[in-house]
Motif scaffolding. Sequence first.
Motif, PDB file in Angstrom:
ATOM      1  N   ALA A 151       0.538  -1.228  -0.562  1.00  0.00           N
ATOM      2  CA  ALA A 151      -0.056  -0.338   0.113  1.00  0.00           C
ATOM      3  C   ALA A 151       0.882   1.128  -0.315  1.00  0.00           C
ATOM      4  CB  ALA A 151      -1.297   0.116   1.215  1.00  0.00           C
ATOM      5  N   ALA A 152      -0.276   2.703   0.079  1.00  0.00           N
ATOM      6  CA  ALA A 152       1.162   3.526  -0.583  1.00  0.00           C
ATOM      7  C   ALA A 152       2.247   3.653  -0.542  1.00  0.00           C
ATOM      8  CB  ALA A 152       1.332   4.023   1.715  1.00  0.00           C
ATOM      9  N   ASN A 153       2.095   3.035  -2.162  1.00  0.00           N
ATOM     10  CA  ASN A 153       2.760   3.327  -2.919  1.00  0.00           C
ATOM     11  C   ASN A 153       4.303   2.813  -3.143  1.00  0.00           C
ATOM     12  OD1 ASN A 153       2.630   4.484  -5.693  1.00  0.00           O
ATOM     13  ND2 ASN A 153       1.949   6.627  -4.596  1.00  0.00           N
ATOM     14  N   GLY A 154       4.105   1.212  -1.812  1.00  0.00           N
ATOM     15  CA  GLY A 154       5.289   0.372  -1.643  1.00  0.00           C
ATOM     16  C   GLY A 154       5.801   1.111  -0.294  1.00  0.00           C
ATOM     17  N   ASN A 155       5.204   2.287   0.296  1.00  0.00           N
ATOM     18  CA  ASN A 155       5.787   2.660   2.028  1.00  0.00           C
ATOM     19  C   ASN A 155       5.389   1.384   2.790  1.00  0.00           C
ATOM     20  OD1 ASN A 155       6.803   5.781   2.082  1.00  0.00           O
ATOM     21  ND2 ASN A 155       5.081   5.438   0.450  1.00  0.00           N
ATOM     22  N   GLU A 156       4.448   0.844   2.366  1.00  0.00           N
ATOM     23  CA  GLU A 156       3.321  -0.087   3.430  1.00  0.00           C
ATOM     24  C   GLU A 156       3.587  -1.258   3.203  1.00  0.00           C
ATOM     25  OE1 GLU A 156       1.144   3.248   6.535  1.00  0.00           O
ATOM     26  OE2 GLU A 156       0.088   1.545   5.008  1.00  0.00           O
ATOM     27  N   VAL A 157       3.970  -2.218   3.379  1.00  0.00           N
ATOM     28  CA  VAL A 157       3.684  -3.650   2.956  1.00  0.00           C
ATOM     29  C   VAL A 157       3.139  -4.586   4.154  1.00  0.00           C
ATOM     30  CG1 VAL A 157       4.967  -6.040   2.226  1.00  0.00           C
ATOM     31  CG2 VAL A 157       6.184  -4.247   1.427  1.00  0.00           C
ATOM     32  N   TYR A 158       2.035  -5.147   4.396  1.00  0.00           N
ATOM     33  CA  TYR A 158       1.161  -5.122   5.175  1.00  0.00           C
ATOM     34  C   TYR A 158       0.723  -6.780   5.775  1.00  0.00           C
ATOM     35  CZ  TYR A 158      -2.252  -5.698   8.759  1.00  0.00           C
ATOM     36  OH  TYR A 158      -3.520  -5.287   9.218  1.00  0.00           O
ATOM     37  N   ASP A 159       0.308  -8.225   6.530  1.00  0.00           N
ATOM     38  CA  ASP A 159       0.792  -8.633   6.340  1.00  0.00           C
ATOM     39  C   ASP A 159      -1.267  -8.975   6.394  1.00  0.00           C
ATOM     40  OD1 ASP A 159       0.063 -11.968   7.195  1.00  0.00           O
ATOM     41  OD2 ASP A 159       2.384 -12.011   7.807  1.00  0.00           O
ATOM     42  N   CYS A 160      -1.856  -9.557   5.675  1.00  0.00           N
ATOM     43  CA  CYS A 160      -3.211  -9.650   6.408  1.00  0.00           C
ATOM     44  C   CYS A 160      -3.406 -10.782   7.169  1.00  0.00           C
ATOM     45  CB  CYS A 160      -3.769 -10.024   5.446  1.00  0.00           C
ATOM     46  SG  CYS A 160      -4.325  -8.478   3.748  1.00  0.00           S
ATOM     47  N   ASP A 161      -3.046 -11.974   7.522  1.00  0.00           N
ATOM     48  CA  ASP A 161      -3.062 -12.600   8.493  1.00  0.00           C
ATOM     49  C   ASP A 161      -2.732 -12.620   9.961  1.00  0.00           C
ATOM     50  OD1 ASP A 161      -4.326 -14.704   6.520  1.00  0.00           O
ATOM     51  OD2 ASP A 161      -2.486 -15.914   6.942  1.00  0.00           O
ATOM     52  N   THR A 162      -1.134 -12.064  10.153  1.00  0.00           N
ATOM     53  CA  THR A 162      -1.044 -11.583  11.280  1.00  0.00           C
ATOM     54  C   THR A 162      -1.448 -10.513  11.308  1.00  0.00           C
ATOM     55  OG1 THR A 162       0.980 -10.877  10.447  1.00  0.00           O
ATOM     56  CG2 THR A 162       1.420 -12.682  11.036  1.00  0.00           C
ATOM     57  N   LYS A 163      -1.817  -9.115  10.343  1.00  0.00           N
ATOM     58  CA  LYS A 163      -2.059  -7.859  10.831  1.00  0.00           C
ATOM     59  C   LYS A 163      -0.657  -6.821  11.243  1.00  0.00           C
ATOM     60  CE  LYS A 163      -7.417  -8.745  11.554  1.00  0.00           C
ATOM     61  NZ  LYS A 163      -7.064 -10.330  11.187  1.00  0.00           N
ATOM     62  N   THR A 164       0.386  -7.787  10.701  1.00  0.00           N
ATOM     63  CA  THR A 164       1.076  -6.563  11.645  1.00  0.00           C
ATOM     64  C   THR A 164       1.870  -5.950  10.140  1.00  0.00           C
ATOM     65  OG1 THR A 164       2.733  -8.466  10.755  1.00  0.00           O
ATOM     66  CG2 THR A 164       1.671  -7.680  13.212  1.00  0.00           C
ATOM     67  N   PHE A 165       2.630  -5.218  10.233  1.00  0.00           N
ATOM     68  CA  PHE A 165       3.135  -4.617   8.821  1.00  0.00           C
ATOM     69  C   PHE A 165       4.851  -5.564   8.915  1.00  0.00           C
ATOM     70  CE2 PHE A 165       0.373  -0.928  10.115  1.00  0.00           C
ATOM     71  CZ  PHE A 165       0.449  -0.829   8.349  1.00  0.00           C
ATOM     72  N   LEU A 166       5.003  -6.204   7.930  1.00  0.00           N
ATOM     73  CA  LEU A 166       6.372  -6.387   7.627  1.00  0.00           C
ATOM     74  C   LEU A 166       7.557  -5.172   7.222  1.00  0.00           C
ATOM     75  CD1 LEU A 166       5.387  -9.330   5.260  1.00  0.00           C
ATOM     76  CD2 LEU A 166       5.771  -9.100   7.672  1.00  0.00           C
ATOM     77  N   MET A 167       7.590  -4.505   6.300  1.00  0.00           N
ATOM     78  CA  MET A 167       8.058  -2.785   6.094  1.00  0.00           C
ATOM     79  C   MET A 167       7.157  -1.968   6.543  1.00  0.00           C
ATOM     80  SD  MET A 167      10.003  -2.144   2.826  1.00  0.00           S
ATOM     81  CE  MET A 167       8.264  -1.566   2.056  1.00  0.00           C
ATOM     82  N   ARG A 168       7.576  -0.872   6.814  1.00  0.00           N
ATOM     83  CA  ARG A 168       6.951   0.321   6.867  1.00  0.00           C
ATOM     84  C   ARG A 168       7.552   1.184   6.339  1.00  0.00           C
ATOM     85  NH1 ARG A 168       1.720   1.864  11.265  1.00  0.00           N
ATOM     86  NH2 ARG A 168       0.237   2.472   9.593  1.00  0.00           N
ATOM     87  N   LYS A 169       7.653   2.198   5.661  1.00  0.00           N
ATOM     88  CA  LYS A 169       8.630   3.931   5.088  1.00  0.00           C
ATOM     89  C   LYS A 169       7.547   4.511   5.828  1.00  0.00           C
ATOM     90  CE  LYS A 169      11.556   0.995   3.105  1.00  0.00           C
ATOM     91  NZ  LYS A 169      13.403   1.364   2.036  1.00  0.00           N
ATOM     92  N   SER A 170       8.009   6.024   5.751  1.00  0.00           N
ATOM     93  CA  SER A 170       7.054   7.018   6.180  1.00  0.00           C
ATOM     94  C   SER A 170       8.691   8.560   5.483  1.00  0.00           C
ATOM     95  CB  SER A 170       6.992   7.689   7.287  1.00  0.00           C
ATOM     96  OG  SER A 170       7.704   7.333   8.295  1.00  0.00           O
ATOM     97  N   VAL A 171       7.845   9.230   5.663  1.00  0.00           N
ATOM     98  CA  VAL A 171       8.596  11.251   4.564  1.00  0.00           C
ATOM     99  C   VAL A 171       8.994  11.254   6.547  1.00  0.00           C
ATOM    100  CG1 VAL A 171       8.214  13.109   3.644  1.00  0.00           C
ATOM    101  CG2 VAL A 171       6.723  11.178   3.391  1.00  0.00           C
ATOM    102  N   PRO A 172      10.516  11.857   6.605  1.00  0.00           N
ATOM    103  CA  PRO A 172      10.513  12.302   7.674  1.00  0.00           C
ATOM    104  C   PRO A 172      10.195  13.776   8.149  1.00  0.00           C
ATOM    105  CG  PRO A 172      12.552  11.779   6.258  1.00  0.00           C
ATOM    106  CD  PRO A 172      11.074  11.430   5.235  1.00  0.00           C
ATOM    107  N   ILE A 173       9.571  13.768   9.058  1.00  0.00           N
ATOM    108  CA  ILE A 173       8.727  14.865   9.664  1.00  0.00           C
ATOM    109  C   ILE A 173       9.196  15.841   9.654  1.00  0.00           C
ATOM    110  CG2 ILE A 173       8.155  16.428  11.712  1.00  0.00           C
ATOM    111  CD1 ILE A 173       6.442  13.826  11.855  1.00  0.00           C
TER     112      ILE A 173
END
Length: 271
Positions: free
Chosen positions: A68-90
């Motif tokens: 999701a979010a153009n590759g900023n998030e990779v989400y595991d639907c079974d465990t409901k956890t993020f395998l990878m999550r990136k962001s724009v620095p504050i």
Amino acid sequence: MSEKILFTDLDGTLLNSAKKVSPGMQLLLSKMVLAGNRLVLTSGRALPSVLKVAKNAGLLFPDTVIIAANGNEVYDCDTKTFLMRKSVPIEIAEDIISMAQEESLYLHSYSDTCVVAPKDGVEVKHYCSRTGMEYQVSDDLLKTIGHAPCKLLAIDMENHGRLEAFRSRIQEKYGDKISAIFSNPIYLEIFDKTAGKGNAVRFVCEHFQIPLSNSVAAGDAENDISMLQASGTAVAMANATPEVKACADFITQQDNDHDGLSEAILQLFEM
């Protein structure tokens, strides 16, 4: 049979103009997965919107991940956890938001559950009507979000040139840290340079230990190019931009309103 994996964009690719997955496409994707392949929905949309599409279309198979979010998030639907999550620095997000305010350009971001918009106007209503998301209005986007944003989205529904100029300004100042690319002519997606759909494709293939040569990526817009370049086989929709078609190994004859993606699935996947 060696396992293959399909990374498909949503808008303009898997979804038709009504923002739905056709019954025939749902059946074909189910058949593809049951044959031992994987499906990864790969979208510029925020995670809640992608999950809604997956649930409504019956595409939440066991052991499914979503990009999701153009590759900023990779989400595991079974465990409901993020395998990878990136962001724009504050600090960069703050500056880009200020730049948009200076130019009276609409720009929103996302909390974990909804769109966070600077005003209740045509832009956020248009966006949410097409993504199925809820929104809230705030005069302090980052305070409302509470953490570094997964991405920012600038919208101009009448003047693409304003978005092009804003992109140039971002690239001049933060080109080594931030990507600013179009998912369609009125949406400018702004996110961390190390994210993007292409890097997420590489991450997911490594996670599942599937060779990149066994990956197929399908898309139609500029923000899909990196994943087409990363994948083993690149599929462009008939309705794709010329730049996307130039990256493709396979171009569908039919567009997204006529299940053009099915042509690639039938040719490239054993079922």
